[in-house]
Scaffold this active site. Structure first.
Site, PDB file in Angstrom:
ATOM      1  N   PHE A  25      16.426  21.035  31.254  1.00 30.57           N
ATOM      2  CA  PHE A  25      16.765  22.114  32.425  1.00 30.57           C
ATOM      3  C   PHE A  25      16.465  21.679  33.742  1.00 30.57           C
ATOM      4  O   PHE A  25      16.601  22.209  34.597  1.00 30.57           O
ATOM      5  CB  PHE A  25      16.431  23.300  31.860  1.00 30.57           C
ATOM      6  CG  PHE A  25      16.967  23.883  30.619  1.00 30.57           C
ATOM      7  CD1 PHE A  25      18.395  23.769  30.183  1.00 30.57           C
ATOM      8  CD2 PHE A  25      15.777  24.488  29.613  1.00 30.57           C
ATOM      9  CE1 PHE A  25      18.575  24.235  29.010  1.00 30.57           C
ATOM     10  CE2 PHE A  25      16.393  24.727  28.551  1.00 30.57           C
ATOM     11  CZ  PHE A  25      17.998  24.658  28.210  1.00 30.57           C
ATOM     12  N   ASP A 137       9.255  29.913  17.116  1.00 26.79           N
ATOM     13  CA  ASP A 137       9.222  28.353  17.149  1.00 26.79           C
ATOM     14  C   ASP A 137       7.886  27.854  17.390  1.00 26.79           C
ATOM     15  O   ASP A 137       7.811  26.858  18.160  1.00 26.79           O
ATOM     16  CB  ASP A 137      10.098  27.866  18.310  1.00 26.79           C
ATOM     17  CG  ASP A 137      10.630  26.373  18.316  1.00 26.79           C
ATOM     18  OD1 ASP A 137      10.310  25.803  17.173  1.00 26.79           O
ATOM     19  OD2 ASP A 137      10.930  25.834  19.070  1.00 26.79           O
TER      20      ASP A 137
END
Length: 457
Positions: A25, A137
């Site tokens: 990103f 995660d």
């Protein structure tokens, strides 16, 4: 407001410096507060790129989550601002790299050092749970280490908050990294975010103490069968306490798995344990109105073409798993890239070795993986130009299709991206080949479903 000045780029009261890393990103830049001189890290996210990758919810979730967390073992968010094209997240600067790199350099850590890091990890994770945040995660790549050797939990893009719970008070989104994901998450019947985070923490502890993964296989179906069964081999050379806590964490049944309270009262865990104290400051995190939402609703979006469905999404539609993005060729991020190839494992390793050797790298093989390293004379540190370490690993989708994962441990980002581009261009398959394989992958999906159902039973 970002502007160029005589001393370089300025972001409000921050002087922006060198690039620390790059991701899907945007970039992470070093920054210094103009008045206090304090160091920060600024994530500069590209709005257009976020929307192209349909990651706006992920970014918003990470910002909302970090707003809640004020703990010495969690990366701190200080400020969020935005322009028409960028979003700027001002974060705590952590200068010791990833836990993954620390383990990769040493192979494994001593029980004393490993226990200290694990205690800090559990302090951070249990604090998150108290705040209603489930990370989902957890892995060494998402655990940073500062200059003093203390850990900082990061990357909350897949985290869940209380509003994400279903009517049954459970989470239902299948997410996480293959080797660290809990069995109940794969089963797709709803799961307790706290217990799934504990499982992932246990996998991290196993890696810290042994230098290896407790559950590993090149074939993903076999890997998940091992996870369902809790089929890990805990080394006898570990202390009895370490063996016991690993066995109790890596219990595939979440109802009998040790919980946070049980972990903190375990004799092995309690040795030299000094609980972390959350910050009691009332710092108000400034989030500019322009930062969220990332995009206003546009009626034209209602007529967009359907998104491309890759092999793992097909498998996900007919089984328990959705690993979107695992199949398609990616751009080289700061830490890893995956691409698909139709070469056999033997040919892939030989071709990778040949290509990187021509580029001047040294290669080491072992445990079904390949390590690529380069150190130029005069390199003063691991992260200086001319120094690089990358691990290559294969995952089998079908007998004629493999995913190659290239993961950077440390080193020169420019060299890493050059190497990734050369390998994927030479060894990856094109879109036309992917289309030709769709039928065989659908067959594989059905087989995968059968195997996973049998394992779950």
């Amino acid at each position: 407001m970002v502007r160029e000045g005589g001393g370089g780029m300025r972001l409000g009261k921050y002087e922006i410096g060198r690039t620390l890393g790059e991701g899907n990103f945007g970039k992470v830049k070093f920054a210094r507060h103009v008045e206090s001189g304090q160091a920060f890290a600024v994530k500069i996210l590209d709005r257009k790129r976020i929307l192209e990758l349909k990651a706006d919810d992920q970014i918003k979730r990470e910002i909302e989550t970090l707003k809640l967390l004020k703990h010495p073992n969690v990366v701190r968010l200080h400020e969020v601002s935005a322009s028409k094209t960028k979003i700027y997240m001002v974060l705590e600067y952590v200068n010791g790299g990833e836990l993954f790199g620390k383990i990769d350099l040493k192979g494994k850590l001593s029980e004393q050092e490993g226990r200290k890091l694990f205690q800090q990890l559990i302090d951070a994770v249990s604090y998150c749970h108290e705040k209603g945040v489930y990370h989902r995660d957890l892995k060494p790549e998402n655990v940073l280490v500062d200059a003093k050797g203390n850990i900082k939990l990061s990357d909350f893009g897949l985290s869940a908050l209380p509003q994400h719970l279903g009517n049954d008070k459970l989470l239902h989104t299948t997410c996480g990294s293959p080797n660290y994901i809990a069995p109940e998450v794969l089963a797709n019947r709803g799961y307790d975010g706290s217990m799934s985070d504990i499982w992932s923490s246990g996998v991290i502890l196993y890696v810290i103490l042994t230098g290896n993964l407790p559950f590993d296989d090149r074939n993903l179906a076999v890997l998940y069968q091992k996870i369902f069964k809790g089929d890990s081999k805990i080394p006898k050379w570990l202390s009895p306490g370490a063996q016991d806590i690993l066995k109790r964490i890596l219990d595939p049944n979440p109802s009998t798995r040790i919980n946070m309270a049980g972990m903190k009262s375990h004799d092995w865990f309690k040795q030299d344990y000094i609980p972390a104290v959350p910050y009691d400051d009332d710092e108000d995190i400034n989030i500019a109105d322009a930062a969220l939402p990332i995009k206003e609703h546009d009626e034209a979006d209602d007529h967009r073409a359907p998104s491309h469905i890759n092999a793992f999404q097909l498998i996900g539609m007919s089984s328990y798993l959705d690993l979107s993005g695992f199949f398609e060729k990616e751009e080289a991020s700061e830490r890893k890239i995956r691409f698909t190839s139709s070469y056999s494992p033997k040919d892939l390793f030989e071709k990778i070795e040949g290509i990187v050797t021509e580029m001047g790298f040294q290669v080491q093989r072992g445990n079904g993986k390949l390590k690529v390293k380069l150190h130029l004379k005069g390199s003063a540190s691991l992260n200086c130009p001319g120094s690089l370490s990358v691990a290559a690993e294969l995952f089998e989708i079908s007998p004629s299709l493999y995913v190659v994962e290239l993961r950077k441990s440390y080193g020169d980002s420019s060299l890493y991206r050059q190497m990734c581009a050369k390998l994927s261009d030479n060894l990856g398959i094109c879109k036309s080949q992917q289309l030709l394989m769709t039928q065989s992958l659908m067959t594989e999906a059905c087989k995968f479903t059968s195997e996973m159902t049998h394992a779950a039973l």
